[in-house]
Design an enzyme around this catalytic site. Sequence first.
Site, short mmCIF file in Angstrom:
data_model
loop_
_atom_site.label_atom_id
_atom_site.label_comp_id
_atom_site.label_asym_id
_atom_site.label_seq_id
_atom_site.Cartn_x
_atom_site.Cartn_y
_atom_site.Cartn_z
N ASP A 55 -38.71 37.47 111.38
CA ASP A 55 -39.36 37.18 112.13
C ASP A 55 -39.20 36.06 112.56
OD1 ASP A 55 -41.93 39.49 111.52
OD2 ASP A 55 -40.86 39.41 109.91
N GLU B 94 -38.72 32.83 107.74
CA GLU B 94 -38.50 33.81 108.72
C GLU B 94 -39.78 32.66 109.46
OE1 GLU B 94 -39.59 37.36 107.07
OE2 GLU B 94 -39.89 36.91 105.84
N HIS C 14 -38.95 49.37 112.32
CA HIS C 14 -38.73 49.70 111.17
C HIS C 14 -37.80 51.05 111.60
CE1 HIS C 14 -40.29 46.28 108.73
NE2 HIS C 14 -39.37 46.52 107.99
N CYS D 6 -30.89 37.85 106.27
CA CYS D 6 -31.09 39.02 106.00
C CYS D 6 -31.33 39.70 107.27
CB CYS D 6 -31.20 39.39 105.01
SG CYS D 6 -33.19 38.49 105.12
C1 PEP Z 1 -36.65 39.35 108.85
O1 PEP Z 1 -37.65 39.41 108.87
O2 PEP Z 1 -35.26 39.07 109.69
C2 PEP Z 1 -36.41 40.25 107.74
C3 PEP Z 1 -35.15 40.94 107.20
O3 PEP Z 1 -37.09 40.92 107.37
P1 PEP Z 1 -38.16 42.48 108.03
O4 PEP Z 1 -37.32 42.89 108.78
O5 PEP Z 1 -38.82 43.08 107.09
O6 PEP Z 1 -39.47 41.70 108.16
MG MG Z 2 -39.27 39.72 107.60
#
Ligand code: PEP
Ligand code: MG
Length: 568
Positions: A452, A428, A186, A499
Amino acid sequence: MPQGIAASRGIGIGSVCRIIEHELKFENKKIEDTAAEKNRLQEAVEKFKAETTEMAEDIRQRIGKKEAEILEGHLVMISDPAMVGEMDKMIDNKQCAEAAVTAVCDMFINMFSSMDDEMMKQRASDISDIKTSLLKILLNIHDIEISKVAPGTVLVAKDLTPSMTSQIVKENVAGIITEIGGKTSHSAILARALEIPAVLSVPDALNLVKDNDTAIVDGTEGEIFINPAGDVLSTYIRKREDFIRKQEELKKFLGKETLTADGKKLDLFCNIGTPKDAKKAVECDGEGIGLFRSEFLFMNNSHLPSEEEQFNAYKEAVETMGGKTVIVRTLDIGGDKDIPYLNLTKEDNPFLGYRAVRYCLDNADMFKTQLRSIIRASAFGKIKIMLPLVTCVDEVRQAKALVEDIKKDLENEGIPFDKNIEVGCMIETASASLIADLLAKEAAFFSIGTNDLTQYTMSVDRGNPKVAYLYSAFQPSVLRSIRHIIQCANEAGIPVGMCGEAAADPLMIPLLMSFGLDEYSVNPVLVLTARCIISKWTKEEADKLADKVMAMDTEKEIVEALKKAAKD
Ligand code: PEP
Ligand code: MG
């Protein structure tokens, strides 16, 4: 030249400022002059109050009233005579001020954290903050104030926590270097949102640099240079200018549709974490929100956000987007996303544990509050619900049943909402990918979370630098998985987006076009780059390239072939 993970593009050049976490160690000595020691404590308390008042005012102006109230609460607590009175009593018993602060604060922390009430539990974490601040004053430890660094600063830290990131003044920070964190951590996502070049996971970074060293952060290639020679510096000054010029050139794509070279319209959406980010998505010309990471509403808070707080946040996002789609992902906590006040038990394998949709289905009241606030916000625009970390059909069915219950309640209460609100899921996990055909019968849409999906397909912790060499969405297994998911969605006739960070990768985009991906959801700052790349490829060219690389055996070969074929 030290190497790390290229986490946020661009070239940053500036002067190093190290952020070092100090240990709060002290010697527990017997005090003879107790009056002088009480004085020392009183002075520390006064200093704490003055600093906290100043910080609260700064936060009130820069961030908001609600955030400042947390610090104002600290002032109320430390002004309670019982607290300093207890500390004075301990000093009368010949304890030093540091020991008195520690013992009295710990006593309150234990008392509050054993209570059932969420508000009381939060007090425990407030007192823990007060304890740390008072000890730092008594021990003469000075933290760097990130919000006050001079323009042209390169921050070097072990890790970049969300609270550090929230203090960053974008104009003053030229680059970021950290010792831990991966491309999809993050902190990396936040650095990209702030458009600050960042190189993460540089081993021993804090020991490689001294304060005021000159550092170059090449966030595109993942390289850093400390006190570079004159020719290296001038090369990178030129590279920085090139990067800025290219960003300027991309502006010609502002206000344009997202079209492939042979004229097919694709959806180019944005990933956001707060309703304020929706404004950024609009400024950057995003065509919708493909991922609203709702956990930031929970993480940037001191308590569980109420239905009303959440409703206002989703409503603000949807209204900002003015009728464009907003996909809200329900709470995705656990793994690398902790929410301290939920007091989640530490697990040996948090990424495989009690998290995301699993946690929400098991805490139905909390989940229903979130679902109800999203569904209520659907009266104000086009909103969709997306479930994270789905692994089996039952999870989607259970969540959909809760949605139906809530819709009935709202109907009975006469509260407006979109009766056709869609429930989709993120794909994911390896399991979700393998049963994508079954999930496609339950879900209204898919969004592929490659961050993920790569982690779970490759069995590699997304934040662990030791295994980062395996963490790539270009691994043949991950690419096959992506192709399979898109194919299942297309066959079932449901929309499919992506995403994960791979959706914005210039090397990945032609493959996704060939596989038949409808919607690309990217960090707002990457909208124009993605639109530009999409505009360069026809389906026929993309198919040819995909046929070639999907027959290859290794990630290295695939990336090399994609780099060779890339259109600049
Ligand atoms: C992902 O896992 O690709 C995703 C978009 O979610 P996050 O990065 O918040 O786990
Ligand atoms: Mg994710």
